[in-house]
Design a protein around this motif. Structure first.
Motif, PDB file in Angstrom:
ATOM      1  N   ASP A  48      -6.857   0.421 -42.850  1.00  0.00           N
ATOM      2  CA  ASP A  48      -6.267   0.532 -44.182  1.00  0.00           C
ATOM      3  C   ASP A  48      -7.279   1.107 -45.165  1.00  0.00           C
ATOM      4  N   ALA A  49      -6.868   1.196 -46.435  1.00  0.00           N
ATOM      5  CA  ALA A  49      -7.712   1.841 -47.441  1.00  0.00           C
ATOM      6  C   ALA A  49      -9.030   1.110 -47.647  1.00  0.00           C
ATOM      7  N   ALA A  50      -9.047  -0.200 -47.326  1.00  0.00           N
ATOM      8  CA  ALA A  50     -10.283  -0.979 -47.462  1.00  0.00           C
ATOM      9  C   ALA A  50     -11.146  -0.910 -46.217  1.00  0.00           C
ATOM     10  N   GLY A  51     -10.670  -0.210 -45.177  1.00  0.00           N
ATOM     11  CA  GLY A  51     -11.432  -0.072 -43.954  1.00  0.00           C
ATOM     12  C   GLY A  51     -11.152  -1.133 -42.911  1.00  0.00           C
ATOM     13  N   ALA A  52     -10.209  -2.042 -43.169  1.00  0.00           N
ATOM     14  CA  ALA A  52      -9.886  -3.092 -42.206  1.00  0.00           C
ATOM     15  C   ALA A  52      -9.020  -2.540 -41.083  1.00  0.00           C
ATOM     16  N   ASP A  53      -9.327  -2.920 -39.848  1.00  0.00           N
ATOM     17  CA  ASP A  53      -8.558  -2.462 -38.701  1.00  0.00           C
ATOM     18  C   ASP A  53      -7.105  -2.926 -38.804  1.00  0.00           C
ATOM     19  N   VAL A  54      -6.200  -2.042 -38.410  1.00  0.00           N
ATOM     20  CA  VAL A  54      -4.776  -2.358 -38.399  1.00  0.00           C
ATOM     21  C   VAL A  54      -4.222  -2.316 -36.978  1.00  0.00           C
ATOM     22  N   GLY A  55      -4.552  -1.290 -36.219  1.00  0.00           N
ATOM     23  CA  GLY A  55      -4.028  -1.130 -34.875  1.00  0.00           C
ATOM     24  C   GLY A  55      -4.519   0.169 -34.283  1.00  0.00           C
ATOM     25  N   VAL A  56      -3.805   0.659 -33.270  1.00  0.00           N
ATOM     26  CA  VAL A  56      -4.184   1.901 -32.604  1.00  0.00           C
ATOM     27  C   VAL A  56      -3.009   2.869 -32.621  1.00  0.00           C
ATOM     28  N   GLU A  57      -3.323   4.144 -32.431  1.00  0.00           N
ATOM     29  CA  GLU A  57      -2.307   5.191 -32.416  1.00  0.00           C
ATOM     30  C   GLU A  57      -2.557   6.125 -31.236  1.00  0.00           C
ATOM     31  N   PHE A  58      -1.483   6.402 -30.485  1.00  0.00           N
ATOM     32  CA  PHE A  58      -1.505   7.438 -29.460  1.00  0.00           C
ATOM     33  C   PHE A  58      -0.577   8.560 -29.914  1.00  0.00           C
TER      34      PHE A  58
ATOM     35  N   PRO B  17       0.043   8.290 -48.863  1.00  0.00           N
ATOM     36  CA  PRO B  17      -0.912   7.203 -48.644  1.00  0.00           C
ATOM     37  C   PRO B  17      -0.447   5.851 -49.179  1.00  0.00           C
ATOM     38  N   ALA B  18       0.283   5.821 -50.272  1.00  0.00           N
ATOM     39  CA  ALA B  18       0.758   4.539 -50.788  1.00  0.00           C
ATOM     40  C   ALA B  18       1.779   3.919 -49.841  1.00  0.00           C
ATOM     41  N   GLU B  19       2.638   4.739 -49.265  1.00  0.00           N
ATOM     42  CA  GLU B  19       3.609   4.227 -48.306  1.00  0.00           C
ATOM     43  C   GLU B  19       2.911   3.723 -47.041  1.00  0.00           C
ATOM     44  N   ARG B  20       1.857   4.387 -46.634  1.00  0.00           N
ATOM     45  CA  ARG B  20       1.093   3.923 -45.473  1.00  0.00           C
ATOM     46  C   ARG B  20       0.496   2.548 -45.733  1.00  0.00           C
ATOM     47  N   GLU B  21      -0.024   2.335 -46.916  1.00  0.00           N
ATOM     48  CA  GLU B  21      -0.571   1.016 -47.244  1.00  0.00           C
ATOM     49  C   GLU B  21       0.534  -0.039 -47.272  1.00  0.00           C
ATOM     50  N   ARG B  22       1.738   0.323 -47.742  1.00  0.00           N
ATOM     51  CA  ARG B  22       2.856  -0.626 -47.686  1.00  0.00           C
ATOM     52  C   ARG B  22       3.207  -0.955 -46.238  1.00  0.00           C
ATOM     53  N   PHE B  23       3.191   0.054 -45.383  1.00  0.00           N
ATOM     54  CA  PHE B  23       3.437  -0.176 -43.959  1.00  0.00           C
ATOM     55  C   PHE B  23       2.385  -1.111 -43.381  1.00  0.00           C
ATOM     56  N   TYR B  24       1.116  -0.845 -43.661  1.00  0.00           N
ATOM     57  CA  TYR B  24       0.047  -1.701 -43.145  1.00  0.00           C
ATOM     58  C   TYR B  24       0.188  -3.129 -43.667  1.00  0.00           C
ATOM     59  N   GLY B  25       0.617  -3.284 -44.906  1.00  0.00           N
ATOM     60  CA  GLY B  25       0.846  -4.627 -45.446  1.00  0.00           C
ATOM     61  C   GLY B  25       1.938  -5.360 -44.689  1.00  0.00           C
ATOM     62  N   ALA B  26       3.016  -4.640 -44.344  1.00  0.00           N
ATOM     63  CA  ALA B  26       4.098  -5.254 -43.576  1.00  0.00           C
ATOM     64  C   ALA B  26       3.615  -5.680 -42.200  1.00  0.00           C
ATOM     65  N   VAL B  27       2.801  -4.837 -41.565  1.00  0.00           N
ATOM     66  CA  VAL B  27       2.245  -5.168 -40.253  1.00  0.00           C
ATOM     67  C   VAL B  27       1.385  -6.422 -40.338  1.00  0.00           C
ATOM     68  N   ARG B  28       0.563  -6.495 -41.357  1.00  0.00           N
ATOM     69  CA  ARG B  28      -0.340  -7.635 -41.493  1.00  0.00           C
ATOM     70  C   ARG B  28       0.438  -8.923 -41.764  1.00  0.00           C
ATOM     71  N   ARG B  29       1.422  -8.868 -42.660  1.00  0.00           N
ATOM     72  CA  ARG B  29       2.206 -10.072 -42.949  1.00  0.00           C
ATOM     73  C   ARG B  29       2.990 -10.539 -41.719  1.00  0.00           C
ATOM     74  N   ALA B  30       3.435  -9.593 -40.900  1.00  0.00           N
ATOM     75  CA  ALA B  30       4.177  -9.947 -39.690  1.00  0.00           C
ATOM     76  C   ALA B  30       3.268 -10.446 -38.578  1.00  0.00           C
TER      77      ALA B  30
ATOM     78  N   VAL C  79      -4.138  -9.286 -33.732  1.00  0.00           N
ATOM     79  CA  VAL C  79      -5.446  -8.642 -33.606  1.00  0.00           C
ATOM     80  C   VAL C  79      -5.476  -7.837 -32.317  1.00  0.00           C
ATOM     81  N   THR C  80      -5.949  -6.607 -32.391  1.00  0.00           N
ATOM     82  CA  THR C  80      -6.192  -5.801 -31.200  1.00  0.00           C
ATOM     83  C   THR C  80      -7.674  -5.749 -30.917  1.00  0.00           C
TER      84      THR C  80
END
Length: 573
Positions: free
Chosen positions: A472-482, A438-451, A566-567
């Motif tokens: 993310d862990a705070a409930g903010a939308d990041v994207g979609v997954e198939f 989960p910590a690595e996932r949050e780092r990934f989401y942070g990279a997505v958001r900064r980009a 934003v999606t």
């Protein structure tokens, strides 16, 4: 994903569906080049991969006992090879198992080409079709077939045949588990169907040596349905765990035992064979094989594609409920310790991508977003969404559970009961997926958001269709997954006596990020991307046990592009 975990969790993947009564029209099977005997000389077909706007990699293997073979290759604008666009000579040898790779350069962007190889004796290979990537300014729609998990003994590769029949297809994205390492014993994975269909693994034991891995690759590429899919369009590939062995990580694997030799040596020969046999560009002299697998592709303004390596380079060893959820009690007996387990799970030192790959990804995502590319597609091996295990213990009738467990050894019965007892305690369903990191996932989401990226994450491994809204862990939308289901690999959904529809509903109800899940079908995802929207169609074959089969669109989901980064809302079509 381990065989034991499949039995224990009883949730990921699917068994064979009911037989269909129809099949799609026969795809074009291109004739060979001049000469005769191509089916013997080129018994493993042809393939292309890793396209860019002006070049593409071409692959084949020449079946020859003698060492040192020279071949001619040709790329043409037409099937008759009247308009040659590129050609040359290349060599191969026993040192690379007689496989051949060349990069055809000087091609035009966004263009279909035909290619072939010709041996020194005039024998021609089958003809393949490939396509370059569009110019960066192009807004043309992009159609990708997304697939994973093809266990050869468990079923016919009807889904690969269906991919070969696609009228419009720009590339195939394979997310790993292209082959499996298991042997041919009656109790080995997939061998119930393997014996029924006479699809017996070669060699008939677990593969460990370089010769073993090469032989298994050769068996897979001898399959005509897989050959047809390779010949239909360029492939963009990455490995998961079974290309080495089950549940691998940076310094070991669940299915690597001390009597099987040194892990680093086994990993090295597995990757050597994989690079020989797969249509992927060779690594630079200063790059490791693992680092050569994460790379990016630009499909004009519609999408960029970023392939991740989540398995061998940086992955911390997976946690295991059997050993990590318990501590020793005063009497020496194991005692559940959820607090201690969650502390281990959330340890920020647990990695999946590693610092270098994460930094590369953020740079490439940001560059693609700045260039106006609508979607940043992430080619990723395992499910990223947060998926909590349902309380199966409260859902499965005791009589049903007892009947299912009765055929298993006593120790296995106890381990399954122990796991079920955990699944009412708000714990992840699959520790081998991003939920185990989960910590690595949050780092990934942070990279997505900064980009300021607009990500569409692709996932394999699970043998299940998924449509997920990532947060993310705070409930903010990041994207979609198939998430794509398997080509043939089985589902353990029935192993606990759960009807697939029941299991689908249980997982869906327990997880707000899961918009749709289906354990039952085999098939692939057809992903269509334009600057305005991303559309994922879940393509299901009716059977993996026989031909003919039927191909159906199980479900289709769309998401619109919002402002940069934003999606829009994910909706079923």
């Amino acid at each position: 994903m381990t065989v034991d975990r499949r039995r224990l969790l009883g949730i990921f993947g699917v068994g064979a569906a009911a037989a269909g009564c129809a099949t799609a029209p026969e795809p074009p099977r291109a004739p060979g080049a001049p000469g005769t005997g191509g089916a013997v000389r080129f018994a493993h077909g042809v393939a292309s991969g890793d396209p860019d706007a002006t070049s593409v990699l071409l692959w084949t293997r020449i079946s020859a006992a003698e060492d040192g073979q020279r071949l001619r290759w040709q790329v043409a604008r037409d099937l008759a090879f009247g308009r040659i666009a590129a050609e040359g000579l290349t060599d191969t040898s026993r040192a690379r198992d007689h496989t051949v790779k060349v990069v055809a350069e000087g091609l035009q962007p966004g263009t279909d080409y035909w290619y072939r190889f010709i041996a020194a004796d005039g024998t021609g290979s089958p003809v393949g079709r490939t396509r370059t990537l569009p110019e960066v300014s192009s807004a043309e729609p992009v159609v990708l077939a997304v697939c994973s998990c093809s266990l050869h003994p468990n079923g016919l590769f009807n889904a690969y045949d269906a991919i070969a029949r696609q009228e419009t297809l720009h590339a195939v994205v394979h997310l790993g588990d292209y082959l499996y390492e298991y042997g041919a014993a009656p109790t080995d994975y997939g061998m119930v169907n393997g014996q029924r269909l006479n699809r017996i693994p070669e060699p008939p034991h677990e593969i460990v040596s370089l010769a073993d891995y090469r032989a298994r690759h050769a068996q897979y590429k001898a399959d005509p349905d897989l050959q047809a899919a390779h010949a239909r369009a360029p492939w963009i590939v990455v490995y998961d765990d079974h290309e080495t062995t089950n549940d691998s990580f940076d310094v070991g694997a669940e299915n690597h035992q001390p009597d099987e030799g040194d892990w680093a040596a086994r990993k090295a020969v597995a990757l050597k064979a994989w690079f020989e046999w797969m249509p992927i560009r060779e690594p630079r002299a200063d790059a490791s094989l693992e680092a050569a697998t994460y790379r990016s592709f630009r499909f004009g303004r519609s999408a960029s594609l970023h392939m991740l390596e989540t398995r061998l380079m940086a992955r911390t060893k997976q946690l295991d409920y059997a050993t990590d959820f318990y501590t020793a009690g005063p009497d020496g007996q194991p005692v559940a310790d959820r607090v201690g387990f969650m502390a281990k799970l959330n340890d920020p030192s647990r990695r999946l991508l590693g610092e270098d790959q994460l930094a590369w990804l953020e740079r490439d995502l940001a560059a693609a977003a700045r260039a106006g590319t609508a979607w940043q597609v992430i080619g990723n091996q395992v499910v990223m969404a947060r998926v909590t295990a349902p309380d199966f213990g409260a859902l499965i009738p005791e009589a049903t559970l007892n009947a299912v467990l009765a055929s298993l050894p006593e120790e296995r019965q106890q381990s399954i009961r122990s796991l079920i007892s955990l699944f009412g305690q708000n714990v992840p369903l699959n520790l081998d997926a991003w939920d185990g990191y989960p910590a690595e996932r949050e780092r990934f989401y942070g990279a997505v958001r900064r980009a300021r990226a607009r990500p569409v994450v692709l996932a394999g491994d699970s043998h299940t269709f998924w449509v997920n809204r990532l947060a993310d862990a705070a409930g903010a939308d990041v994207g979609v997954e198939f998430g794509t289901t398997a080509i043939t690999s089985p589902s353990p959904a029935d192993s606990l006596g759960l009807p697939p529809a029941f299991a689908n509903q249980a997982v869906n109800d327990a997880n707000p990020e899961v918009a749709f899940i289906d354990f039952q079908p085999r098939g692939f995802v057809r992903l269509t991307l334009t600057p305005e929207r991303a559309r994922g169609e879940l393509m299901a074959v009716s059977t993996i046990l026989e031909k003919p089969y039927r191909l159906d669109v199980l479900k289709a989901w769309e998401v619109e592009a919002g402002p940069r980064g934003v999606t829009g809302p994910l909706r079923e079509d």
